[in-house]
Design a protein around this motif. Structure first.
Motif, PDB file in Angstrom:
ATOM      1  N   THR A   1       0.859  -1.185   0.000  1.00 21.02           N
ATOM      2  CA  THR A   1       0.000   0.000   0.000  1.00 21.02           C
ATOM      3  C   THR A   1       0.889   1.226   0.000  1.00 21.02           C
ATOM      4  O   THR A   1       1.797   1.344   0.835  1.00 21.02           O
ATOM      5  CB  THR A   1      -0.928   0.023   1.228  1.00 21.02           C
ATOM      6  N   VAL A   2       0.645   2.130  -0.941  1.00 19.63           N
ATOM      7  CA  VAL A   2       1.417   3.369  -1.039  1.00 19.63           C
ATOM      8  C   VAL A   2       0.469   4.548  -0.873  1.00 19.63           C
ATOM      9  O   VAL A   2      -0.565   4.634  -1.544  1.00 19.63           O
ATOM     10  CB  VAL A   2       2.144   3.471  -2.391  1.00 19.63           C
ATOM     11  N   ILE A   3       0.816   5.454   0.047  1.00 19.58           N
ATOM     12  CA  ILE A   3       0.050   6.680   0.271  1.00 19.58           C
ATOM     13  C   ILE A   3       0.929   7.847  -0.131  1.00 19.58           C
ATOM     14  O   ILE A   3       2.063   7.984   0.361  1.00 19.58           O
ATOM     15  CB  ILE A   3      -0.359   6.797   1.755  1.00 19.58           C
ATOM     16  N   ARG A   4       0.437   8.687  -1.014  1.00 16.78           N
ATOM     17  CA  ARG A   4       1.218   9.804  -1.545  1.00 16.78           C
ATOM     18  C   ARG A   4       0.531  11.131  -1.231  1.00 16.78           C
ATOM     19  O   ARG A   4      -0.690  11.239  -1.303  1.00 16.78           O
ATOM     20  CB  ARG A   4       1.366   9.691  -3.068  1.00 16.78           C
ATOM     21  N   GLY A   5       1.340  12.122  -0.882  1.00 20.12           N
ATOM     22  CA  GLY A   5       0.798  13.448  -0.610  1.00 20.12           C
ATOM     23  C   GLY A   5       1.492  14.100   0.563  1.00 20.12           C
ATOM     24  O   GLY A   5       2.716  13.972   0.734  1.00 20.12           O
ATOM     25  N   ARG A   6       0.708  14.772   1.398  1.00 22.85           N
ATOM     26  CA  ARG A   6       1.254  15.466   2.567  1.00 22.85           C
ATOM     27  C   ARG A   6       1.337  14.473   3.721  1.00 22.85           C
ATOM     28  O   ARG A   6       0.326  13.877   4.116  1.00 22.85           O
ATOM     29  CB  ARG A   6       0.358  16.639   2.943  1.00 22.85           C
ATOM     30  N   VAL A   7       2.532  14.292   4.283  1.00 19.23           N
ATOM     31  CA  VAL A   7       2.787  13.240   5.269  1.00 19.23           C
ATOM     32  C   VAL A   7       3.584  13.819   6.438  1.00 19.23           C
ATOM     33  O   VAL A   7       4.507  14.627   6.241  1.00 19.23           O
ATOM     34  CB  VAL A   7       3.577  12.074   4.641  1.00 19.23           C
ATOM     35  N   LEU A   8       3.228  13.393   7.664  1.00 21.03           N
ATOM     36  CA  LEU A   8       4.028  13.757   8.829  1.00 21.03           C
ATOM     37  C   LEU A   8       5.166  12.744   8.952  1.00 21.03           C
ATOM     38  O   LEU A   8       4.984  11.637   9.451  1.00 21.03           O
ATOM     39  CB  LEU A   8       3.185  13.760  10.108  1.00 21.03           C
ATOM     40  N   LEU A   9       6.342  13.135   8.463  1.00 26.26           N
ATOM     41  CA  LEU A   9       7.531  12.302   8.545  1.00 26.26           C
ATOM     42  C   LEU A   9       8.282  12.603   9.834  1.00 26.26           C
ATOM     43  O   LEU A   9       7.912  13.505  10.600  1.00 26.26           O
ATOM     44  CB  LEU A   9       8.423  12.550   7.334  1.00 26.26           C
ATOM     45  N   GLU A  10       9.354  11.883  10.085  1.00 38.31           N
ATOM     46  CA  GLU A  10      10.128  12.089  11.315  1.00 38.31           C
ATOM     47  C   GLU A  10      10.670  13.507  11.409  1.00 38.31           C
ATOM     48  O   GLU A  10      10.788  14.053  12.508  1.00 38.31           O
ATOM     49  CB  GLU A  10      11.274  11.080  11.386  1.00 38.31           C
ATOM     50  N   ASN A  11      10.992  14.112  10.278  1.00 39.54           N
ATOM     51  CA  ASN A  11      11.552  15.476  10.303  1.00 39.54           C
ATOM     52  C   ASN A  11      10.515  16.549  10.035  1.00 39.54           C
ATOM     53  O   ASN A  11      10.851  17.703   9.817  1.00 39.54           O
ATOM     54  CB  ASN A  11      12.701  15.588   9.304  1.00 39.54           C
ATOM     55  N   GLY A  12       9.221  16.195  10.052  1.00 39.11           N
ATOM     56  CA  GLY A  12       8.180  17.203   9.946  1.00 39.11           C
ATOM     57  C   GLY A  12       7.178  16.922   8.842  1.00 39.11           C
ATOM     58  O   GLY A  12       7.308  15.955   8.081  1.00 39.11           O
ATOM     59  N   LEU A  13       6.155  17.763   8.761  1.00 35.49           N
ATOM     60  CA  LEU A  13       5.152  17.651   7.711  1.00 35.49           C
ATOM     61  C   LEU A  13       5.770  18.012   6.372  1.00 35.49           C
ATOM     62  O   LEU A  13       6.454  19.032   6.245  1.00 35.49           O
ATOM     63  CB  LEU A  13       3.982  18.590   8.005  1.00 35.49           C
TER      64      LEU A  13
END
Length: 411
Positions: free
Chosen positions: A11-23
């Protein structure tokens, strides 16, 4: 790093994501099985998939988020007595599982189940039941709110069963938890509290200062003792149970436990719980705490009881009868008796109060994961972490929930 073989679809979700280093915009999260395979810039996704050992050409479920939508980690609640009509202290396994499924489907993908002060036999039986749920992966462990609390600040805790710490009973509680007791609320001014803190930390149980009338000196010394005891355990620190509630108010000549908790949190040697439901705390206080302490020293918690997620009415909190009116749970005495909001409600309330979105989300996911000693395993969108992902709209309303790699709903 040796590639991991995955046989389930990706499953792949693409777009705006809260990653470890920020949104981050133009990002992607890839999930295979129960874990996150990739989290980062969308530009790096194809190379990551090609490098992974997926056993064969995988079937890819590709989700493109619309403008304003975002993907964030599943939320982590460290203080929850129940919800959806179920009171954990008095529930059976089937009822608890039903409530937990609805909590997971509402976005709280990790729950620490809380017990209130009760008769010794009831505490031991509650620990027995909940330890089974923890072993099965339904909950992340158990939080004991008592029984070693101050009568002067007992709040909704049953004063009949309050007691000073004694090593034998504390050891029995730890043993009944079968390794799943994660945190315990205690009052540091009680005789035997120092020995209790030492016992808890030696068993990797986080002491959580609360329901206390302690002086600032006593509270500060106890938090320092707890921090020292946890210092070898992957950055874990003591917590403070629902800051401001169940404590003496700050007075400029009698600063009390609140001031000691603020200083410890500011120094990074404690994490404070905030119930940002607009009942336990004014929104101005919530925003002020984030500004003064930083999100990394705050966890948002619900302190939810059986009425959470349901309408007004009569409910139970352990041995106590609770009336809920206009969403506020109270005993007949008028004391607030737990919360009725969900974790995502707390995030929205915090943002409405002026807390940056990223900060509110981290205090509801990444920071509580660290308190549990599970940083990088839950509460973050990072490679190897559990595939717990929420899809939210622009108003932070829940769209979909992925828990341990499976899309879930309340049904």
């Amino acid at each position: 790093m040796k590639p991991v073989s995955h046989t389930r679809p990706v499953t792949v979700i693409r777009g705006r994501v809260l990653l470890e280093n920020g949104l981050a915009e133009d990002s992607a999260v890839a999930v295979a099985g129960t874990e996150i395979l990739y989290a980062g810039s969308e530009n790096g996704l194809d190379a990551a998939l090609a490098a992974a050992d997926l056993s064969s050409e995988p079937a890819v479920n590709d989700i493109r988020l619309a403008r304003g939508q975002l993907a964030v980690p599943g939320l982590v609640d460290l203080h929850c007595h129940g919800g959806y009509g179920v009171d954990f202290p008095s529930a059976d396994v089937a009822a608890a599982r039903t409530a937990l499924h609805r909590m997971h489907a509402a976005g709280t993908t990790t729950v620490l189940a809380s017990l209130v002060t009760a008769a010794p036999a009831d505490l031991l039986s509650g620990l027995e039941m909940l330890s089974g749920l923890a072993a099965a992966g339904d909950i992340a462990g158990i939080h004991l709110e008592g029984p070693f609390l101050a009568a002067a600040r007992c709040g909704a805790q049953d004063p009949r069963w309050l007691r000073s710490p004694d090593r034998e009973f504390a050891a029995a509680l730890i043993a009944a938890g079968k390794g799943y007791l994660r945190t315990m609320t205690y009052a540091p001014e009680l005789p035997g509290a120092d020995e209790l803190v030492d016992l808890l930390t030696s068993h990797s149980v986080v002491p959580s200062l609360g329901h206390t009338a302690a002086s600032a000196d006593d509270a500060g010394a106890s938090l320092a003792r707890a921090a020292a005891g946890l210092s070898t355990q992957a950055g874990r620190v003591p917590t403070v149970t629902h800051l401001f509630n169940g404590m003496d108010p700050i007075h400029h000549r009698a600063p009390g436990a609140v001031t000691a908790a603020l200083r410890a949190a500011r120094a990074g040697s404690a994490v404070v719980e905030l119930i940002a439901d607009n009942t336990h705390l004014d929104p101005f206080v919530v925003a002020s705490m984030f500004e003064l302490l930083g999100a990394e020293n705050i966890v948002l918690v619900t302190d939810a009881m059986a009425a959470a997620g349901l309408a007004d009415g009569s409910y139970r909190l352990g041995p106590a009868e609770v009336q809920v009116r206009n969403g506020v749970a109270r005993l007949d005495s008028g004391s607030i008796a737990g919360g009725t909001a969900g974790m995502l409600d707390l995030v929205r309330n915090s943002v409405a109060a002026g807390v940056p979105l990223e900060s509110a989300l981290r205090s509801a996911s990444e920071v509580p994961a660290r308190v549990l000693g599970k940083a990088g395993q839950i509460g973050s969108l990072s490679v190897g972490a559990a595939a717990d992902i929420l899809l939210l709209d622009a108003d932070l309303r829940l769209l979909r929930v992925l828990r341990r790699g499976v899309w879930i709903s309340e049904a």
